[in-house]
Design a protein around this motif. Sequence first.
Motif, PDB file in Angstrom:
ATOM      1  N   ASP A   1       0.835  -1.194   0.000  1.00  0.00           N
ATOM      2  CA  ASP A   1       0.000   0.000   0.000  1.00  0.00           C
ATOM      3  C   ASP A   1       0.876   1.252   0.000  1.00  0.00           C
ATOM      4  O   ASP A   1       0.723   2.150  -0.847  1.00  0.00           O
ATOM      5  CB  ASP A   1      -0.929  -0.030   1.220  1.00  0.00           C
TER       6      ASP A   1
ATOM      7  N   HIS B   1       1.806   3.989  -3.128  1.00  0.00           N
ATOM      8  CA  HIS B   1       1.615   5.422  -2.890  1.00  0.00           C
ATOM      9  C   HIS B   1       2.899   6.187  -3.188  1.00  0.00           C
ATOM     10  O   HIS B   1       2.867   7.234  -3.865  1.00  0.00           O
ATOM     11  CB  HIS B   1       1.185   5.638  -1.436  1.00  0.00           C
TER      12      HIS B   1
ATOM     13  N   ARG C   1      -9.201  11.868   0.747  1.00  0.00           N
ATOM     14  CA  ARG C   1      -8.594  11.761   2.082  1.00  0.00           C
ATOM     15  C   ARG C   1      -7.118  11.405   1.962  1.00  0.00           C
ATOM     16  O   ARG C   1      -6.273  11.967   2.669  1.00  0.00           O
ATOM     17  CB  ARG C   1      -9.337  10.704   2.906  1.00  0.00           C
ATOM     18  N   SER C   2      -6.812  10.475   1.066  1.00  0.00           N
ATOM     19  CA  SER C   2      -5.420  10.081   0.851  1.00  0.00           C
ATOM     20  C   SER C   2      -4.582  11.250   0.370  1.00  0.00           C
ATOM     21  O   SER C   2      -3.481  11.502   0.885  1.00  0.00           O
ATOM     22  CB  SER C   2      -5.363   8.940  -0.172  1.00  0.00           C
TER      23      SER C   2
ATOM     24  N   ALA D   1      -6.135   5.220   4.075  1.00  0.00           N
ATOM     25  CA  ALA D   1      -7.277   6.128   4.116  1.00  0.00           C
ATOM     26  C   ALA D   1      -8.582   5.351   4.198  1.00  0.00           C
ATOM     27  O   ALA D   1      -9.500   5.719   4.942  1.00  0.00           O
ATOM     28  CB  ALA D   1      -7.264   7.021   2.881  1.00  0.00           C
TER      29      ALA D   1
ATOM     30  N   ILE E   1      -1.430  10.166   2.886  1.00  0.00           N
ATOM     31  CA  ILE E   1      -1.309   8.780   3.325  1.00  0.00           C
ATOM     32  C   ILE E   1      -1.732   7.864   2.186  1.00  0.00           C
ATOM     33  O   ILE E   1      -2.453   8.274   1.277  1.00  0.00           O
ATOM     34  CB  ILE E   1      -2.167   8.500   4.576  1.00  0.00           C
ATOM     35  N   PRO E   2      -1.299   6.597   2.205  1.00  0.00           N
ATOM     36  CA  PRO E   2      -1.706   5.660   1.144  1.00  0.00           C
ATOM     37  C   PRO E   2      -3.218   5.473   1.112  1.00  0.00           C
ATOM     38  O   PRO E   2      -3.913   5.662   2.119  1.00  0.00           O
ATOM     39  CB  PRO E   2      -0.990   4.356   1.532  1.00  0.00           C
ATOM     40  N   THR E   3      -3.717   5.074  -0.039  1.00  0.00           N
ATOM     41  CA  THR E   3      -5.167   4.922  -0.195  1.00  0.00           C
ATOM     42  C   THR E   3      -5.731   3.819   0.698  1.00  0.00           C
ATOM     43  O   THR E   3      -6.846   3.940   1.218  1.00  0.00           O
ATOM     44  CB  THR E   3      -5.516   4.623  -1.658  1.00  0.00           C
TER      45      THR E   3
END
Length: 359
Positions: free
Chosen positions: A280, A284, A334-335, A345, A340-342
């Motif tokens: 993850d 990203h 949100r990511s 999130a 932050i990684p999906t």
Amino acid sequence: MQTMTISPAADALDIGDETLAGHERVLFCRDDESGLRAIIAIHDTTLGPGLGGTRFKAYPSDQDALHDVLRLSRGMTSKNAAAGLPFGGAKAVIIGDPRTAKTPELLRAYGRFVDSLEGRYVTAADLGTNSDDLDVIGEVTTHVTGRTAAAGGSGDSGPATALGVFSAMRAGAERQWDEGLKGRVVGVEGAGKVGGVLTRLLLDAGATVVVADPDPAARERVSAATGGAVQLAETLTGPELDVYAPCALGATVTVERARSFGARLVCGAANNQLPTPHEDAALHAAGILWVPDYVANAGGVIHLAGAERLRRSPEEVTADVRRIGDTAREILTRSAESGIPTGAAADEVVAARLAAARA
């Protein structure tokens, strides 16, 4: 003789190197007369009864079967929570080759185990099972979804799964390229019932589609259904792809593989797509946008829950499935905003919904 072993709900019961901690209940089921050997894993019922399919597969070992059902049931908790459904996470596996081991007697024996849970687990179809099988299971339990229309069910959930993946993929394309899927090259890995429908949706959206499947008959079915409008391959290769859509088995999504295809967006129907959680963050960092599997592939469970358990109309169910695109946009935003990684999130969204339900 039927036997069932139930793991302690609160204990960390180890079997080999696999721990059952975190699951509410894991049942090891055997029926000597029919030859049934199955595992039912109930992960979390905070939001409601555990809802998830039954996978029928010849596993290399019982340990592999246990590992699979534990991962799948955890995924169903996340999938149902992310989809906003009033159901928890559960899954089951029947150990054996469905081409040779599947019989009505075995399916009924399995259905009796499901029924013994008195509604804590509601089963459906998965790899190796279909609506006809669920009709047989439904002869001995009411805790089943996805039966044929003739038996009072809503039928195959594959088209709804495909529509959900398409909606999520379009959201990902909008985030990655500020536009839709028109003109993009999409590699669909898996020419089954979900991959086939997804292919037609992508073609209608103006995408170029490469369909890969090791089974020549499966490839030809998709080609015939689309009038030869797709490119066919035994396996996906690159680097010409924009989007990689894993729609077969899990654990295929890595940074190296996505890069080898040239893909900047990964979105598909397969469960447990990442071989390790570390992928993850790696995706990203590499700028490859991954729509978490349990978000993208929730269309099937939304269809089953909505049509058969929540008594929603076909139009309402379709609208709910299309809203997977909105859920994907929320998570991708949100990511991006949090850096932050999906997957992380998506996990935050799930954790918040579970915490709210517990409160």
